[in-house]
Enzyme design. Structure first.
Site, short mmCIF file in Angstrom:
data_model
loop_
_atom_site.label_atom_id
_atom_site.label_comp_id
_atom_site.label_asym_id
_atom_site.label_seq_id
_atom_site.Cartn_x
_atom_site.Cartn_y
_atom_site.Cartn_z
N HIS A 207 5.51 -5.43 0.82
CA HIS A 207 4.85 -4.74 -0.31
C HIS A 207 5.66 -4.09 -1.34
O HIS A 207 5.28 -3.77 -2.39
CB HIS A 207 3.67 -3.96 0.08
CG HIS A 207 4.10 -2.50 0.47
ND1 HIS A 207 4.47 -2.24 1.55
CD2 HIS A 207 4.02 -1.28 -0.11
CE1 HIS A 207 4.75 -0.93 2.01
NE2 HIS A 207 4.65 -0.40 0.73
C1 UD1 Z 1 2.35 2.78 -3.28
C2 UD1 Z 1 3.59 3.54 -2.82
C3 UD1 Z 1 4.50 3.11 -1.56
C4 UD1 Z 1 3.74 2.85 -0.41
C5 UD1 Z 1 2.61 2.08 -0.68
C6 UD1 Z 1 1.78 1.98 0.54
C7 UD1 Z 1 4.55 4.70 -4.80
C8 UD1 Z 1 5.63 4.47 -6.01
N1 UD1 Z 1 4.49 3.69 -3.77
O1 UD1 Z 1 2.97 1.44 -3.06
O2 UD1 Z 1 5.41 3.95 -1.24
O3 UD1 Z 1 4.36 2.48 0.66
O4 UD1 Z 1 1.76 2.77 -1.69
O5 UD1 Z 1 0.63 1.01 0.59
O6 UD1 Z 1 3.59 5.23 -4.94
N2 UD1 Z 1 -3.49 -2.48 -6.01
C9 UD1 Z 1 -4.70 -2.90 -5.94
N3 UD1 Z 1 -5.61 -2.05 -4.97
C10 UD1 Z 1 -5.16 -0.93 -4.45
C11 UD1 Z 1 -4.01 -0.53 -4.65
C12 UD1 Z 1 -3.11 -1.18 -5.51
O7 UD1 Z 1 -5.34 -3.90 -6.25
O8 UD1 Z 1 -6.21 -0.59 -3.77
C13 UD1 Z 1 -2.46 -3.30 -6.58
C14 UD1 Z 1 -2.46 -3.20 -8.16
O9 UD1 Z 1 -2.24 -4.22 -8.86
C15 UD1 Z 1 -1.17 -2.10 -8.34
C16 UD1 Z 1 -0.33 -2.76 -7.18
O10 UD1 Z 1 -1.02 -3.01 -5.99
O11 UD1 Z 1 -0.77 -2.36 -9.50
C17 UD1 Z 1 0.65 -1.66 -6.68
O12 UD1 Z 1 0.01 -0.53 -6.20
P1 UD1 Z 1 0.73 1.15 -6.22
O13 UD1 Z 1 -0.37 1.95 -5.77
O14 UD1 Z 1 1.00 1.13 -7.60
O15 UD1 Z 1 1.91 0.75 -5.18
P2 UD1 Z 1 2.02 0.43 -3.93
O16 UD1 Z 1 2.57 -0.91 -3.84
O17 UD1 Z 1 0.68 0.36 -3.22
#
Ligand code: UD1
Length: 365
Positions: A207
């Protein structure tokens, strides 16, 4: 005596896991906890399911921030957190790890003069292209009380000139993984559900931004998984889903793609796997303390102790190296570098020693 009032900020899946044991310890020691959920993770399988499974308290506030660019997401959190902090006026703010929720919680607290506690302090990948590295640096340098998982993390903080109290407390995530693994049946149901034989499959997760930003790199990682020659269970993070679909992962190969799984099922799958292949920080620790070799899809790790004895190996994105590492035999001697299962109790004891209810002035050390 007035109870200490702690406002904890969580937002992403690993933070719900880290909060589970500490929230219970706060309740057991008469500390009042106000849990604030930023909403960084919001899908049922990434958020609500974990609150239920881990029996986390209902959030005092749910900010509903959701996804966005780093600036948008962090800025939205700051604005909404400031309101909650002004209203709740806690004795301290506690943040976990290195996500954007950590960064926002840290900034919002210090700007209001509220003492800041950082759990999982002193970790460094020394790669500032990682958003998490920037978040860690800021949280560590702003914190008034720092909880490091290991002595080497504490030393790193001292090298960087931290003059605030540091306690080495082990790791909440490891403690919970071991406690949950102890209660699992000999053959967990999730193995039957996926028709798996113990030690004859691999569990994989991907991820990180560095592994999902470019299709070519992600395709290499998938090529590596396909070369292992064992069934691969691949629970897919929402960030990774579009790539999985575009590359038709799980169609005509040995990879089984599924939704994010409940916590105890992930622990069971890791415990019985031949190897864990991941770019997650938490799973590197979980795998090795559960006695399963780990293959890390990165060039560096902040969890350097996992590399001891060859338990974890860094393979970057080279398909042949991924396949070779996933099939290697487990090292003989187990390692247990992240404490003795008492992390939550140590954190609460140190907080009670260093922080006092704000009416009577705070951060006493
Ligand atoms: C975040 C953390 C990372 C951690 C990870 C655990 C930061 C910078 N990164 O990364 O350190 O390892 O969480 O999972 O904070 N999305 C959904 N639904 C959700 C959550 C996310 O669709 O419930 C999608 C969205 O398109 C979003 C993307 O995932 O833009 C990334 O989510 P985000 O929370 O920004 O970062 P993570 O990759 O989850």
């Amino acid at each position: 005596m007035t109870a200490l009032r702690v406002l904890s900020v969580v937002g992403a899946r690993p933070q719900f896991i880290k909060a589970a044991l500490l929230s219970r310890a706060f309740a057991a020691h008469g500390v009042t906890e106000l849990l604030v959920h930023t909403g960084q993770h919001y899908d049922e399988a990434m958020s609500a399911a974990f609150f239920a499974e881990l029996a986390l308290p209902q959030p005092h506030a749910a900010l509903g921030v959701g996804s966005g660019t780093h600036a948008q997401q962090t800025a939205e959190m700051l604005v909404r957190l400031e309101r909650v902090l002004l209203d709740a006026d806690p004795d301290c703010v506690l943040v976990y790890g290195d996500t954007n929720s950590t960064l926002a919680g840290a900034l919002a607290a210090v700007k209001l003069g509220i003492p800041l506690v950082h759990v999982e302090a002193g970790l460094r990948s020394f790669d500032r292209r990682m958003p998490e590295e920037v978040n860690r640096l800021v949280a560590d340098h702003l914190a008034d009380l720092l909880f490091a998982p290991t002595e080497s993390a504490a030393e790193q903080l001292r090298r960087e000139g931290t003059d605030r109290p540091i306690a080495v407390v082990g790791d909440l995530m490891v403690d919970l993984a071991l406690a949950v693994a102890r209660d699992l049946p000999a053959r967990p149901a999730v193995l039957d559900r996926f028709s798996l034989r113990s030690r004859a499959y691999v569990v994989a997760t991907i991820h990180r931004a560095s592994n999902t930003a470019q299709t070519a790199r992600f395709a290499q990682l998938i090529a590596g998984l396909r070369q292992i020659g064992l069934p691969v269970i691949f629970p897919v993070h929402p960030r990774t889903r579009p790539l999985v679909e575009a590359l038709r992962v799980g169609v005509d190969d040995e990879i089984t793609v599924c939704e994010p799984l409940p916590y105890a099922e992930m622990i069971a799958l890791q415990q019985h796997a031949r190897a864990v292949v991941t770019d997650s920080g938490g799973m590197q620790k979980e795998a090795i303390v559960l006695g399963t070799p780990c293959v890390t899809l990165r060039d560096e790790t902040e969890w350097t102790q996992t590399l001891e004895g060859g338990w974890n190996v860094l393979v970057g994105s080279d398909p042949a190296a991924i396949a070779r590492a996933a099939r290697r035999a487990p090292p003989v001697a187990r390692i247990m570098p992240y404490g003795d299962g008492t992390s939550a109790a140590r954190i609460v004891a140190a907080m009670l020693a260093h922080l006092t209810p704000r009416a009577a002035d705070s951060c006493a050390s």
